[in-house]
Motif scaffolding. Structure first.
Motif, PDB file in Angstrom:
ATOM      1  N   GLU A  57       0.795  -1.231   0.000  1.00 42.76           N
ATOM      2  CA  GLU A  57       0.000   0.000   0.000  1.00 42.76           C
ATOM      3  C   GLU A  57       0.830   1.285   0.000  1.00 42.76           C
ATOM      4  O   GLU A  57       0.264   2.389  -0.017  1.00 42.76           O
ATOM      5  CB  GLU A  57      -0.922   0.027   1.229  1.00 42.76           C
TER       6      GLU A  57
ATOM      7  N   ARG B 151      -0.994   4.850  -0.908  1.00 40.68           N
ATOM      8  CA  ARG B 151      -1.295   5.840   0.119  1.00 40.68           C
ATOM      9  C   ARG B 151      -0.699   7.198  -0.239  1.00 40.68           C
ATOM     10  O   ARG B 151      -1.370   8.230  -0.181  1.00 40.68           O
ATOM     11  CB  ARG B 151      -0.759   5.375   1.478  1.00 40.68           C
TER      12      ARG B 151
ATOM     13  N   GLU C  58      -2.279  10.888  -0.490  1.00 40.92           N
ATOM     14  CA  GLU C  58      -1.995  11.797   0.625  1.00 40.92           C
ATOM     15  C   GLU C  58      -1.049  12.926   0.255  1.00 40.92           C
ATOM     16  O   GLU C  58      -1.256  14.083   0.654  1.00 40.92           O
ATOM     17  CB  GLU C  58      -1.404  11.005   1.800  1.00 40.92           C
TER      18      GLU C  58
ATOM     19  N   TYR D 249     -10.183  10.608   1.037  1.00 39.63           N
ATOM     20  CA  TYR D 249     -10.148   9.185   0.702  1.00 39.63           C
ATOM     21  C   TYR D 249     -10.221   8.392   1.998  1.00 39.63           C
ATOM     22  O   TYR D 249     -10.080   8.946   3.096  1.00 39.63           O
ATOM     23  CB  TYR D 249      -8.881   8.830  -0.074  1.00 39.63           C
ATOM     24  N   THR D 250     -10.453   7.098   1.861  1.00 38.57           N
ATOM     25  CA  THR D 250     -10.551   6.211   3.009  1.00 38.57           C
ATOM     26  C   THR D 250      -9.464   5.145   2.938  1.00 38.57           C
ATOM     27  O   THR D 250      -8.787   4.988   1.906  1.00 38.57           O
ATOM     28  CB  THR D 250     -11.919   5.513   3.047  1.00 38.57           C
ATOM     29  N   GLN D 251      -9.321   4.392   4.006  1.00 42.49           N
ATOM     30  CA  GLN D 251      -8.388   3.270   3.989  1.00 42.49           C
ATOM     31  C   GLN D 251      -8.789   2.261   2.924  1.00 42.49           C
ATOM     32  O   GLN D 251      -7.940   1.657   2.266  1.00 42.49           O
ATOM     33  CB  GLN D 251      -8.327   2.604   5.362  1.00 42.49           C
ATOM     34  N   ALA D 252     -10.087   2.103   2.720  1.00 39.01           N
ATOM     35  CA  ALA D 252     -10.554   1.189   1.665  1.00 39.01           C
ATOM     36  C   ALA D 252     -10.095   1.663   0.295  1.00 39.01           C
ATOM     37  O   ALA D 252      -9.757   0.840  -0.575  1.00 39.01           O
ATOM     38  CB  ALA D 252     -12.081   1.078   1.711  1.00 39.01           C
ATOM     39  N   ASP D 253     -10.082   2.974   0.077  1.00 32.76           N
ATOM     40  CA  ASP D 253      -9.584   3.494  -1.195  1.00 32.76           C
ATOM     41  C   ASP D 253      -8.102   3.195  -1.369  1.00 32.76           C
ATOM     42  O   ASP D 253      -7.646   2.850  -2.466  1.00 32.76           O
ATOM     43  CB  ASP D 253      -9.795   5.017  -1.264  1.00 32.76           C
ATOM     44  N   VAL D 254      -7.346   3.315  -0.287  1.00 30.92           N
ATOM     45  CA  VAL D 254      -5.910   3.009  -0.349  1.00 30.92           C
ATOM     46  C   VAL D 254      -5.711   1.554  -0.759  1.00 30.92           C
ATOM     47  O   VAL D 254      -4.911   1.235  -1.651  1.00 30.92           O
ATOM     48  CB  VAL D 254      -5.228   3.288   1.009  1.00 30.92           C
ATOM     49  N   GLU D 255      -6.428   0.666  -0.125  1.00 27.95           N
ATOM     50  CA  GLU D 255      -6.282  -0.757  -0.439  1.00 27.95           C
ATOM     51  C   GLU D 255      -6.696  -1.048  -1.875  1.00 27.95           C
ATOM     52  O   GLU D 255      -6.026  -1.820  -2.577  1.00 27.95           O
ATOM     53  CB  GLU D 255      -7.128  -1.574   0.542  1.00 27.95           C
TER      54      GLU D 255
END
Length: 580
Positions: free
Chosen positions: A239, A243, A247, A264-270
């Motif tokens: 990731e 990320r 960011e 964005y969210t952590q789900a978007d990063v993944e």
């Protein structure tokens, strides 16, 4: 807060004996200012940023006398690294818009030469042009490591030479901006071929299309190595880049720095990590195109992902050797769904770099909003945004002049530009080592966020260090730190000292050289400093010891030379000299 109050307590300390000896008391300079400003810092607007006159991007139309050495130098310091007196005089015969257009001229792309390395493998008879040499030619890891260290030094040295070229000053300033935005670090990337190509990409595309830039950078070998793209495979998605591309490289964590509006969210990063999987670097590719990136479809996760919305799609970066199964290009989708956020974030970084570091004020936000509209309307082209900003009345507002702190390379290259001192690559090595002492290591920012800049450039260590360098140059003493040893050219070379060749010739370019002493000193200070120091400072610090100023015009040149060195040293020791 006074935009320059941070230096009020250190201006004298950094000035050393020149200031201390010329003031009856340190309190004369460092005490709290009376109404109207401190003696160390005098601004017509009393440094009050709430009095910024222009909160839009309307072009600046200077009235009579406004387009002068003060404002021209401001443009050249921010859009480059400074200007010679001759260049300032030439610019005074043009409009601000014409000067900015010349700085944005695309007809002068500069590509550095690629000097050979001292050796490689066991054959030292024909040093290679290392850019096209495969790492497979080395059978000795120590030789390889030394050659690559030398090559990275060459890149840094030549970069300094490029920064000192007036016709490409904005191109090189933007190259520095992008290398501190899309950060990679040579100490992790290791291969100078990757670092050179990465740097050259920004040099050749300093104000191109940002969306294309993001897409290109994503699959460049230096970035794949630095943020572990080569480790991002479908079996174990990595990731790191997914990320940082959100960011730090495109949209930032929050829209307009509002913590209630995450971008964005952590789900978007993944999900982005899955979409970017499959890219790696071919370390065994033969010359001339060594260490290329390539796409391995067997390492790519082709599963559908939901990014910024609830629609599953198959994202897949387009590559010549990949099957055409892309339902949507990842970056087309990113810029469609997060265009407002991207526009504001990138424009805010450009604003901080070229205008002012603090973007929390209403005037700053209004300008960034306007820049973002231009950015989106130009389909993500950087050039229209730059042109509009650098030509604007806001950019030339007095509250924005002298509101920045010189980075080590702004300081060092600025010295060269001020005194029209050319350097070769060995001189570039000198500047590199001086800049290391100022905490700026080209090709090696401190981390993925880059150099924080502004106040971080000044400390109780770096400010006195700057003073040593500039005082030695101004005094022509030859006492600059001597840095010898291995420099990437041969083990016997030492870095040369950078000295002012002829102070008399330089000083005679000033209009008042043969006139009234007070006028001459003020003209010199106006050219050297972002703002003219107050009369109090000029009298107590700069002119102290020269009460018979009226005799200046009658002195012969030989007598003036040592006085010029002292005057120059004292002016450069002022805090105002460290501002841009």
């Amino acid at each position: 807060m006074d935009r320059r109050s941070f230096l009020r307590s250190v201006g004298v300390t950094a000035a050393g004996t020149a200031v201390a000896a010329s003031s009856s008391s340190a309190a004369d300079i460092t005490s709290s200012p009376a109404a109207g400003g401190s003696p160390q810092f005098s601004s017509p607007l009393n440094n009050n940023r709430q009095r910024i006159l222009s909160s839009d991007l309307s072009p600046w139309a200077p009235s009579s006398g406004q387009w002068d050495v003060h404002t021209i130098n401001h443009l050249y310091r921010r859009a480059g690294f400074g200007a010679t007196q001759a260049e300032i005089k030439a610019a005074s015969g043009k409009t601000p818009s014409q000067v900015v257009d010349a700085l944005l001229d695309d007809s002068i792309p500069m590509r550095p030469t690629i000097p050979p390395l001292p050796s490689y493998s066991d054959d030292k008879s024909q040093p290679p042009a290392w850019l096209h040499v495969s790492p497979l030619v080395y059978n000795n890891s120590t030789v390889e490591m030394n050659d690559y260290s030398f090559a990275n030094m060459k890149i840094r040295s030549h970069w300094a030479v490029q920064m000192n070229q007036p016709e490409v000053m904005l191109r090189e300033k933007m190259t520095l901006f992008w290398m501190n935005h899309f950060v990679v670090e040579a100490k992790k990337v290791y291969f100078p071929q990757m670092m050179y190509n990465f740097l050259t990409y920004f040099r050749q595309n300093p104000w191109g299309n940002f969306k294309k830039m993001v897409s290109d950078v994503t699959t460049m070998p230096a970035m794949l190595y630095y943020l572990d793209g080569i480790l991002n495979v479908k079996q174990a998605p990595n990731e790191n880049y997914a990320r940082e591309v959100q960011e730090l490289f495109t949209m930032g964590v929050y829209y307009k720095n509002d913590v209630t509006k995450p971008n964005y969210t952590q789900a978007d990063v993944e999900a982005v990590a899955h979409a970017l999987s499959g890219w790696t670097v071919d370390s065994g590719a033969p010359a001339p195109n060594v260490l290329p990136a390539f796409y391995d479809v067997t390492r790519h996760d082709a599963s559908r992902q939901m990014i910024y919305d609830t629609t599953p799609r198959q994202y897949n970066l387009k590559a010549a050797n990949a099957p055409n199964t892309t339902e949507k290009d990842l970056f087309d989708h990113m810029f469609e769904m997060r265009g407002d956020q991207i526009a504001w974030y990138i424009c805010s970084k450009l604003y901080q770099f070229f205008v002012y570091h603090d973007i929390s004020g209403d005037s700053e936000k209004a300008i960034i909003d306007a820049m973002a509209v231009t950015f989106k309307n130009s389909n993500w082209e950087i050039k229209p945004v730059l042109a509009e900003l650098l030509k604007s009345a806001h950019f030339f507002d007095e509250a924005n002049i002298g509101a920045g702190i010189k980075s080590p390379y702004d300081h060092l290259i600025g010295l060269l530009r001020t005194f029209d001192i050319p350097i070769d690559e060995l001189g570039g090595g000198t500047l590199f080592n001086y800049a290391v002492g100022g905490s700026q290591v080209l090709l090696d920012p401190p981390n993925v966020k880059g150099w924080p800049g502004h106040h971080a450039w000044i400390s109780t260590t770096t400010l006195p260090y700057r003073d040593v360098i500039q005082a030695a140059l101004a005094g022509n003493t030859g006492t600059l730190p001597t840095l010898g040893g291995v420099d990437g050219y041969s083990v016997s070379n030492t870095y040369p000292s950078i000295l002012l060749p002829d102070i008399l010739t330089w000083a005679k370019q000033l209009t008042n050289f043969s006139g009234v002493f007070d006028d001459f000193v003020k003209e010199m200070a106006t050219y050297l400093c972002a703002h003219v120091p107050s009369d109090t400072v000029l009298n107590t610090v700069v002119k102290n010891g020269y009460p018979a100023g009226y005799e200046w015009a009658s002195l012969n040149d030989a007598i003036k030379i040592p006085i010029l060195h002292i005057l120059l040293t004292r002016i450069m020791s002022l805090a105002d000299f460290q501002l841009s």
